[in-house]
Design an enzyme around this catalytic site. Structure first.
Site, PDB file in Angstrom:
ATOM      1  N   CYS A 109       0.842  -1.196   0.000  1.00  0.00           N
ATOM      2  CA  CYS A 109       0.000   0.000   0.000  1.00  0.00           C
ATOM      3  C   CYS A 109       0.880   1.251   0.000  1.00  0.00           C
ATOM      4  O   CYS A 109       1.542   1.546   1.007  1.00  0.00           O
ATOM      5  CB  CYS A 109      -0.912  -0.012   1.231  1.00  0.00           C
ATOM      6  SG  CYS A 109      -1.860   1.508   1.432  1.00  0.00           S
ATOM      7  N   CYS A 116      -0.251   4.078   2.364  1.00  0.00           N
ATOM      8  CA  CYS A 116       0.031   3.790   3.778  1.00  0.00           C
ATOM      9  C   CYS A 116       1.519   3.938   4.091  1.00  0.00           C
ATOM     10  O   CYS A 116       1.885   4.507   5.116  1.00  0.00           O
ATOM     11  CB  CYS A 116      -0.386   2.356   4.129  1.00  0.00           C
ATOM     12  SG  CYS A 116      -2.000   1.880   3.527  1.00  0.00           S
ATOM     13  N   ASP A 117       2.371   3.400   3.239  1.00  0.00           N
ATOM     14  CA  ASP A 117       3.779   3.215   3.625  1.00  0.00           C
ATOM     15  C   ASP A 117       4.790   3.987   2.779  1.00  0.00           C
ATOM     16  O   ASP A 117       5.989   3.966   3.085  1.00  0.00           O
ATOM     17  CB  ASP A 117       4.124   1.716   3.563  1.00  0.00           C
ATOM     18  CG  ASP A 117       3.254   0.901   4.502  1.00  0.00           C
ATOM     19  OD1 ASP A 117       2.809   1.467   5.517  1.00  0.00           O
ATOM     20  OD2 ASP A 117       3.004  -0.281   4.215  1.00  0.00           O
TER      21      ASP A 117
END
Ligand code: NDP
Length: 312
Positions: free
Chosen positions: A136, A139-140
């Site tokens: 993701c 997200c990261d």
């Protein structure tokens, strides 16, 4: 439990979306049972650090977030059963769920079983998940400011996410098994990134292993045109498709899209009256915990409306 009992609502899955929905339903005295066959908290529970969930300025460990969601749902009376739902039948005023604990009936059902990211199944992929291997970008991606990344995949997701990740990285190697299958618009944007030296595309490239030294990812071992090559990176993002957890819906009448995700209307109602869907299993989902939680709350309110409607 009496087999003839018709429960108010049964939720399939106990990830963030269903747990959030359960907080809402149980607070309104709607009797709620959740079935979970894997980890309570879903993908969130196995995410090392969640940095983009609102309300946690310093980020929060995925497991802690999942535990808090579970406690909150249970505080108001949600009952979590560890078991699988293998089939759902629509009997109009009630739905019959075939579960590993026997048959259960419910007036309404929420499906929040999520989707799994497809894995390459190569050495190092599972071992370094969340610590060098990611699925993701939203997200990261921010963990890789001024670092080198490999992005695996050649479809719309891989190209779109590689372009997105260039806002953080010093360089991206895009590892494509066969050829680029993205839309023309994305291909053009990709070419611009290639011309600017931000992305290098490697076609006909298969990943053999993700290698780390002292638990820190250092390179990806690949075969390029049949030759072994090491691509030096600090992390790897894999975008090779999604695998929605919807196999158990076969024969239920719930319509899926071409990727196997559940189609819903704006009220999160599926094609079967009384069956709702929310979170990553829903067609059009954004694959974010915050969205899944929001959809869970929406689904719960719509389920309440459904339960209050006079039945013909
Ligand atoms: P796709 O199925 O479109 O593409 C999968 C990609 O991963 C292909 O390049 C495939 O290679 C590769 N791949 C599959 N398995 C492996 C493996 N084991 N090892 C290495 N590579 C592998 O998936 P996407 O997630 O990209 O897209 C899913 C859907 O979502 C598509 O319909 C897409 O159009 C849509 N989408 C649209 C977007 C947009 O319009 N902006 C954005 C994101 C997604 P190969 O070709 O060799 O099989």
């Amino acid at each position: 439990m009496n087999e003839d009992t018709i429960h108010d609502v049964i939720m399939v899955g106990a990830g963030p979306s269903a747990l959030a929905a359960a907080v809402y339903t149980t607070r309104e005295d709607i009797e709620t049972i959740l079935f979970e066959k894997g980890a309570i908290g879903g993908l969130a529970a196995i995410t090392d650090q969640v940095d983009n969930y609102p309300g946690f300025a310093e980020g929060v460990a995925g497991l802690k977030l999942a535990e808090q969601l579970e406690k909150q749902a249970e505080r108001f009376g949600a009952k979590i059963e560890l078991g699988s739902v293998d089939k759902i039948e629509d009997h109009g005023e009630y739905k019959l769920l075939h579960t590993s604990d026997g048959p259960f009936k419910a007036k309404a059902v929420l499906i929040a079983t999520g989707s799994d990211y497809k894995k390459m199944n190569v050495p190092g992929e599972e071992e370094y998940y969340g610590r060098g291997v990611h699925y993701c970008a939203t997200c990261d991606g921010a963990f890789y400011r001024d670092k080198r990344l490999a992005v695996v995949g050649g479809g719309n997701s891989a190209v779109q996410e590689a372009i997105f990740l260039t806002r953080f990285t010093s360089h991206i190697d895009l590892l494509v098994r066969s050829t680029i299958r993205a839309s023309d618009v994305l291909k053009k944007e990709l070419q611009r990134m290639v011309d600017e030296g931000k992305i290098t595309v490697h076609l006909a490239t298969t990943v053999d292993e993700i290698v780390a030294v002292d638990k820190k990812v250092t390179h990806v071992a690949v075969h390029q045109d049949g030759q072994p090559v090491n691509v030096e990176v600090d992390g790897v993002f894999v975008f090779i498709g999604l695998s929605p957890n919807t196999a158990f819906l076969e024969g239920s009448g719930v319509e899926l899209d071409e990727l196997g995700l559940i189609k819903t209307d704006i009220e999160l109602h599926t094609s079967v009256r009384g069956i709702f869907a929310s979170g990553d299993v829903r067609s059009g989902a954004t694959m974010q915990i915050a969205s899944a939680v929001g959809e869970g709350a929406t689904a719960a309110l719509k389920i309440r409306e459904y339960l209050e409607q006079p039945k013909e």
